[in-house]
Write a protein that holds these residues in place. Structure first.
Motif, mmCIF file in Angstrom:
data_model
loop_
_atom_site.group_PDB
_atom_site.id
_atom_site.type_symbol
_atom_site.label_atom_id
_atom_site.label_comp_id
_atom_site.label_asym_id
_atom_site.label_seq_id
_atom_site.Cartn_x
_atom_site.Cartn_y
_atom_site.Cartn_z
ATOM 1 N N ARG A 103 16.603 11.457 2.597
ATOM 2 C CA ARG A 103 16.512 10.178 3.288
ATOM 3 C C ARG A 103 15.303 9.389 2.777
ATOM 4 N NH1 ARG A 103 18.986 8.183 7.654
ATOM 5 N NH2 ARG A 103 17.965 6.569 8.890
ATOM 6 N N VAL A 104 15.539 8.140 2.479
ATOM 7 C CA VAL A 104 14.496 7.273 1.924
ATOM 8 C C VAL A 104 13.994 6.321 3.002
ATOM 9 C CG1 VAL A 104 13.966 5.522 0.176
ATOM 10 C CG2 VAL A 104 15.493 7.419 -0.389
ATOM 11 N N HIS A 105 12.677 6.180 3.057
ATOM 12 C CA HIS A 105 12.078 5.269 4.037
ATOM 13 C C HIS A 105 11.920 3.887 3.396
ATOM 14 C CE1 HIS A 105 11.158 8.895 6.275
ATOM 15 N NE2 HIS A 105 10.545 9.395 5.199
ATOM 16 N N ALA A 106 12.279 2.854 4.153
ATOM 17 C CA ALA A 106 12.150 1.470 3.674
ATOM 18 C C ALA A 106 11.200 0.726 4.605
ATOM 19 C CB ALA A 106 13.521 0.796 3.642
ATOM 20 N N ARG A 107 10.077 0.293 4.070
ATOM 21 C CA ARG A 107 9.080 -0.393 4.893
ATOM 22 C C ARG A 107 8.446 -1.536 4.096
ATOM 23 N NH1 ARG A 107 7.389 5.006 6.193
ATOM 24 N NH2 ARG A 107 8.038 5.617 8.301
ATOM 25 N N ALA A 108 8.029 -2.545 4.835
ATOM 26 C CA ALA A 108 7.266 -3.647 4.239
ATOM 27 C C ALA A 108 5.850 -3.590 4.788
ATOM 28 C CB ALA A 108 7.911 -4.984 4.578
ATOM 29 N N HIS A 109 4.885 -3.765 3.933
ATOM 30 C CA HIS A 109 3.481 -3.661 4.331
ATOM 31 C C HIS A 109 2.758 -4.982 4.091
ATOM 32 C CE1 HIS A 109 3.767 0.778 4.599
ATOM 33 N NE2 HIS A 109 4.604 0.644 3.575
ATOM 34 N N LYS A 110 1.637 -5.112 4.745
ATOM 35 C CA LYS A 110 0.787 -6.281 4.521
ATOM 36 C C LYS A 110 0.362 -6.303 3.051
ATOM 37 C CE LYS A 110 -3.601 -8.340 5.999
ATOM 38 N NZ LYS A 110 -4.792 -8.161 6.861
ATOM 39 N N MET A 111 0.395 -7.485 2.452
ATOM 40 C CA MET A 111 0.013 -7.599 1.048
ATOM 41 C C MET A 111 -1.458 -7.234 0.862
ATOM 42 S SD MET A 111 1.883 -11.053 -0.344
ATOM 43 C CE MET A 111 3.634 -11.351 -0.056
ATOM 44 N N SER A 112 -1.707 -6.396 -0.131
ATOM 45 C CA SER A 112 -3.084 -6.008 -0.444
ATOM 46 C C SER A 112 -3.141 -5.534 -1.893
ATOM 47 C CB SER A 112 -3.565 -4.887 0.490
ATOM 48 O OG SER A 112 -2.818 -3.703 0.279
ATOM 49 N N LYS A 113 -4.282 -5.711 -2.510
ATOM 50 C CA LYS A 113 -4.439 -5.291 -3.902
ATOM 51 C C LYS A 113 -4.344 -3.783 -4.041
ATOM 52 C CE LYS A 113 -7.276 -9.219 -5.378
ATOM 53 N NZ LYS A 113 -8.579 -9.656 -5.937
ATOM 54 N N ASN A 117 1.070 -4.828 -3.943
ATOM 55 C CA ASN A 117 2.255 -5.590 -3.537
ATOM 56 C C ASN A 117 1.966 -7.070 -3.310
ATOM 57 O OD1 ASN A 117 0.716 -5.342 -1.226
ATOM 58 N ND2 ASN A 117 2.450 -4.874 0.117
ATOM 59 N N VAL A 118 0.861 -7.541 -3.893
ATOM 60 C CA VAL A 118 0.504 -8.952 -3.740
ATOM 61 C C VAL A 118 1.415 -9.807 -4.613
ATOM 62 C CG1 VAL A 118 -1.287 -10.684 -4.086
ATOM 63 C CG2 VAL A 118 -1.891 -8.426 -3.184
ATOM 64 N N VAL A 119 1.951 -10.878 -4.058
ATOM 65 C CA VAL A 119 2.780 -11.823 -4.808
ATOM 66 C C VAL A 119 1.903 -13.012 -5.186
ATOM 67 C CG1 VAL A 119 4.788 -13.337 -4.738
ATOM 68 C CG2 VAL A 119 4.869 -11.109 -3.597
ATOM 69 N N ASN A 120 1.757 -13.234 -6.475
ATOM 70 C CA ASN A 120 0.937 -14.341 -6.963
ATOM 71 C C ASN A 120 1.777 -15.618 -6.935
ATOM 72 O OD1 ASN A 120 -0.617 -16.205 -8.346
ATOM 73 N ND2 ASN A 120 -1.306 -14.743 -9.887
ATOM 74 N N PRO A 121 1.412 -16.603 -6.110
ATOM 75 C CA PRO A 121 2.220 -17.831 -6.039
ATOM 76 C C PRO A 121 2.291 -18.575 -7.366
ATOM 77 C CG PRO A 121 0.142 -18.090 -4.856
ATOM 78 C CD PRO A 121 0.268 -16.642 -5.178
ATOM 79 N N ASP A 145 7.325 -15.968 13.384
ATOM 80 C CA ASP A 145 7.679 -14.559 13.169
ATOM 81 C C ASP A 145 7.024 -13.993 11.913
ATOM 82 O OD1 ASP A 145 9.231 -14.955 15.363
ATOM 83 O OD2 ASP A 145 11.154 -14.541 14.390
ATOM 84 N N THR A 146 6.808 -12.684 11.933
ATOM 85 C CA THR A 146 6.381 -11.980 10.730
ATOM 86 C C THR A 146 7.596 -11.812 9.831
ATOM 87 O OG1 THR A 146 4.616 -10.794 11.876
ATOM 88 C CG2 THR A 146 5.430 -9.830 9.827
ATOM 89 N N LYS A 147 7.445 -12.106 8.547
ATOM 90 C CA LYS A 147 8.586 -12.100 7.634
ATOM 91 C C LYS A 147 8.281 -11.256 6.395
ATOM 92 C CE LYS A 147 8.062 -16.508 8.009
ATOM 93 N NZ LYS A 147 7.436 -16.680 9.337
ATOM 94 N N VAL A 148 9.346 -10.794 5.760
ATOM 95 C CA VAL A 148 9.215 -9.941 4.573
ATOM 96 C C VAL A 148 9.561 -10.747 3.336
ATOM 97 C CG1 VAL A 148 10.017 -7.845 3.433
ATOM 98 C CG2 VAL A 148 9.806 -7.900 5.930
ATOM 99 N N TRP A 149 8.687 -10.703 2.342
ATOM 100 C CA TRP A 149 8.916 -11.433 1.103
ATOM 101 C C TRP A 149 10.060 -10.807 0.313
ATOM 102 C CZ3 TRP A 149 7.238 -15.842 -1.130
ATOM 103 C CH2 TRP A 149 7.543 -16.022 -2.487
#
Length: 334
Positions: A103-113, A117-121, A145-149
């Protein structure tokens, strides 16, 4: 001693920072008001705290030091990260493609270096353009709402803007718009205006998408029906809107154009497409007045060849008519 902010503390810190900025603006406005520079004491009508954008969903599973799958609570659990292409959806969760028993866990986390997982605009703007980034952030979901990129989401919004451009590129005419075209336009104006004022940007964008879907079904594309749409689009995709406005023959910017107003009279529906059934089976639709009574609805339905096929030479035993909803003709079987 607190070494790492908790989620509650982070929220308080974010709100405190926002409130400090608000207080600073209020103080400046008070000074300007006393000097007679501005006409109001309060610079803001309300405080809206927008939700956080998390990084892309990360997929992982845990194993023991000897490589056996285990729970996350295991004392010596090691986390193995995998890509989205390596997992399959199964029920409410995910499993590993190579071994469905894991079983694989799928989670989104706060962006951090530290998580990487930081997305450069800047990268997003370079690949998809500034309008796509701006529109996607507003289309992700409710503002608070909190949203997932999701980069795929940016691609989808980018395709929508491309459709908008092609809708204008294929030829705008000066013919008078039909009532149906005006009805779609003014329904869109009403929805976008209301949703924008209430900060429901995602549903306002959805309304514009529905409008463009309707435009592609039109036989012609009247200027009078498309120009107001450009003004609706301008707060959401300003660069594309300015380009379209220029292509429509306007030498000046649209920034000073008045916001389109909805004509409520054009939203009044005079006719509807009434579903017609024979013995409970759908046999077609017929256009009738919204105030049509049963005899008028039956008369219109009998003009359909698909209905005549099952009713010719037969006595109609019963008519079930729900105004504006459905007409069902009951006839004897063979």
């Amino acid at each position: 001693m607190v070494t790492k902010p908790t989620k509650a503390l982070e929220l308080i810190m974010m709100l405190s920072y926002s409130c400090c900025l608000c207080i600073a603006h209020i103080c400046c406005t008070q000074v300007l008001y006393d000097l007679g520079v501005v006409s109001t004491k309060e610079p803001f009508g309300r405080l809206v705290s927008q939700g956080m954008i998390l990084g892309e969903v990360e997929y992982s599973y845990t194993v023991t030091p000897d490589g056996q799958p285990c729970s996350e609570d295991h004392e010596h659990a090691e986390t193995i990260r995998v890509s989205e292409s390596d997992v399959d959806k199964k029920g409410d969760g995910y499993v590993l493609k190579s071994d469905p028993s894991i079983r694989v866990h799928a989670r989104a986390h706060k962006m951090s270096k530290s998580r990487g997982n930081v997305v450069n605009p800047d990268d997003v703007v370079t690949e998809f353009g500034g309008d796509s980034l701006r529109l996607y952030e507003m289309f992700m979901g409710p503002l608070r709402d909190t949203k997932v990129w999701s980069t795929r989401g940016v691609e989808g919004v980018h395709r929508f803007l491309a459709r908008v451009y092609r809708a204008f590129e294929s030829g705008v005419t000066d013919v008078e718009p039909s009532r149906e075209q005006l009805r779609l336009l003014h329904a869109t104006i009403k929805r976008v205006t209301v949703e924008t004022e209430e900060l429901r940007f995602n549903t306002a964008i959805a309304a514009m998408m529905e409008f463009i879907n309707g435009v592609y079904k039109w036989d012609n594309r009247p200027r009078a029906a498309l120009e107001p749409f450009v003004l609706l689009l301008s707060p959401y995709a300003p660069h594309l809107a300015e380009e379209l406005w220029s292509r429509l023959g306007h030498p000046q910017t649209l920034a000073y154009e008045p916001w389109p107003e909805c004509d409520e009279l054009l939203l009044v529906v005079d006719t509807i497409n009434l579903p017609v059934q024979v013995n409970g089976k759908m046999r077609g639709t017929v256009e009738v007045s919204v105030s049509a009574d049963q005899p008028a609805a039956v008369e219109a339905a009998m003009g359909l060849n698909s209905v005549k096929k099952f009713t010719d030479g037969k006595e109609i035993k019963k008519v079930i008519y729900v105004p504006g909803k459905i007409l069902n003709l009951i006839v004897p079987g063979k």
